[in-house]
Design an enzyme around this catalytic site. Structure first.
Site, mmCIF file in Angstrom:
data_model
loop_
_atom_site.group_PDB
_atom_site.id
_atom_site.type_symbol
_atom_site.label_atom_id
_atom_site.label_comp_id
_atom_site.label_asym_id
_atom_site.label_seq_id
_atom_site.Cartn_x
_atom_site.Cartn_y
_atom_site.Cartn_z
ATOM 1 N N ASP A 112 38.155 45.579 27.438
ATOM 2 C CA ASP A 112 38.185 44.313 28.177
ATOM 3 C C ASP A 112 37.124 43.297 27.758
ATOM 4 O OD1 ASP A 112 40.431 44.716 29.859
ATOM 5 O OD2 ASP A 112 39.275 46.167 31.008
ATOM 6 N N ASP A 177 48.177 44.274 28.430
ATOM 7 C CA ASP A 177 47.057 43.387 28.789
ATOM 8 C C ASP A 177 46.123 43.149 27.592
ATOM 9 O OD1 ASP A 177 48.031 45.296 30.616
ATOM 10 O OD2 ASP A 177 46.522 44.834 32.102
HETATM 11 N N1 GLY Z 1 44.011 44.141 32.898
HETATM 12 C C1 GLY Z 1 44.203 44.666 34.179
HETATM 13 C C2 GLY Z 1 45.175 43.954 35.035
HETATM 14 O O1 GLY Z 1 45.888 43.066 34.659
HETATM 15 O O2 GLY Z 1 45.246 44.331 36.172
#
Ligand code: GLY
Length: 392
Positions: A112, A177
């Site tokens: 992330d 994501d």
């Molecule tokens: N990247 C985590 C979410 O979208 O919840």
């Protein structure tokens, strides 16, 4: 001939009026958002924490201090407010709150970093040219790149040595994501002239295009790879209703991610991909009339299912950019979503909703977390969409 000239003049005048009206709407909505965010900023300073959401006890829930994938969004929103207002209070806030996680730039245990550092330091650098912020972005991109495995052709999303991820039997999970982390890599290649970051982003996007997408141009959430051979082991979900279902925010992340890939590479295959995802979202019969999706397109008993305003905000922002490359129908859809989010159904009254801008998002229903709550990333992408739209 005179008639033709008159028609053109009328057309230009009506386009000008529509543009002015759109700008007025965006400015008014951003001004209201600023009032709300100013109250939230006061809470954030008083508690010396980054607001993330609201918990079941109806108290504000702060981002974890160890590492939290959402920690970049609040300072990022402060930077957007600085861009909108020019008020130094927002610059100071952007700097103060991003500095809280400065140490995290060296973490290599999570994907992330792209979200975290591009939304915060990335916007800060764009608006201030502060070289120190650029250095932080470069270090974060280096850390993120350590998670790339050429056998797979992707950046690994989650480690599987602990937590709930360890219980799923995965070896090398890559979530849709992760497309959102690529913007940091593209940007750092541009800033440094070193293509290695961009090449990782391109390989990741190509592998994801091959393995994450279904024939209807919707995406799976998690693809689990064999790290030795690169073969797909599982097509699963973590936050969706079912492995085969279409988790709403995942569709939005993919759309935004491929739009960004096209922005940086101008490779037509990314534009095609972004258009296909947008068309899937825009024509889905599961999409409610107000264009804020249920948290998963395939959830049964829709009447009782929570909506996800965060998915709508991400989609709107991506569509407004896609409109520049692929035509007005995408921009028009982005406008409709933004208008819906700006209505009293989704935009909170000033001083309510723990001073978050938007109501009614979903974090993760399978984890029982953040169901029908405000989320700092819903606010971030909503504000971004308004800023993008204001100049159209
Ligand atoms: N990247 C985590 C979410 O979208 O919840």
């Amino acid at each position: 001939m005179k008639r033709k000239v008159l028609v053109v003049l009328l057309l230009v005048a009506s386009m000008g009026a529509a543009k002015a009206q759109c700008e007025k709407f965006c400015n008014k909505t951003l001004k209201n958002a600023e009032k709300q965010l100013s109250l939230q900023l006061k809470d954030a300073y008083e508690n010396d924490r980054i607001p993330r959401t609201v918990n079941e006890e109806n108290e504000i829930h702060w981002a974890k201090q160890r590492f939290d994938w959402t920690e970049g969004f609040f300072p990022g929103t402060c930077w957007y407010m600085y861009e909108f207002t020019g008020d130094a209070k927002w610059k100071k806030a952007g700097e103060y709150f991003e500095n809280m996680f400065y140490e995290h730039r060296k973490l290599t245990t999570n994907h992330d970093l792209g979200f975290v550092f591009n939304c915060s330091y990335g916007n800060g650098y764009r608006l201030t040219d502060n070289e120190k912020m650029k250095e932080v972005m470069i270090e974060a991109a280096k850390s993120l790149s350590t998670r790339f495995n050429p056998n797979v052709g992707c950046i690994k999303s989650w480690d599987v040595t602990g937590g709930w991820q360890a219980k799923r039997g995965w070896k090398y999970p890559v979530i849709i994501d992760n497309m959102m982390n690529l913007e940091l890599l593209f940007e750092v290649s541009k800033l440094t002239g070193d293509d290695k970051y961009k090449n990782i982003a391109i390989t990741h996007a190509n592998t994801t295009m091959k393995n994450h997408y279904r024939p209807d141009n919707s995406s799976f959430h998690v693809i689990d790879y064999d790290p030795e051979t690169g073969k797909v082991r599982n097509r699963h979900t973590a936050q969706g209703y079912a492995h085969e279902s279409r988790w709403a925010r995942g569709q939005a992340w993919g759309l935004y991610g491929y739009t960004v890939c096209y922005r940086y590479t101008k490779d037509p295959k990314y534009l095609e991909m972004a258009k296909k995802i947008a068309d899937f979202i825009m024509t889905s019969k599961e999409m409610p009339a107000d264009r804020v999706p249920y948290w998963d397109y395939d959830v049964p008993e829709k009447a009782k299912a929570p909506r996800d305003a965060s998915a709508a905000a991400i989609t709107a922002s991506a569509l407004i950019e896609l409109g520049d490359y692929a035509g007005k129908k995408y921009l028009d859809e982005g406008v409709k979503i933004v208008e819906s989010l700006a209505s009293k159904n989704y935009m909170a009254k000033i001083g309510t909703n723990h001073n978050f801008v938007l109501m009614h998002s979903v974090g993760s229903i399978p984890h029982g977390a953040e169901i029908d709550k405000p989320l700092n990333y819903a606010d971030y992408y909503f504000v971004e969409a308004l800023l993008r739209l204001r100049t159209k």
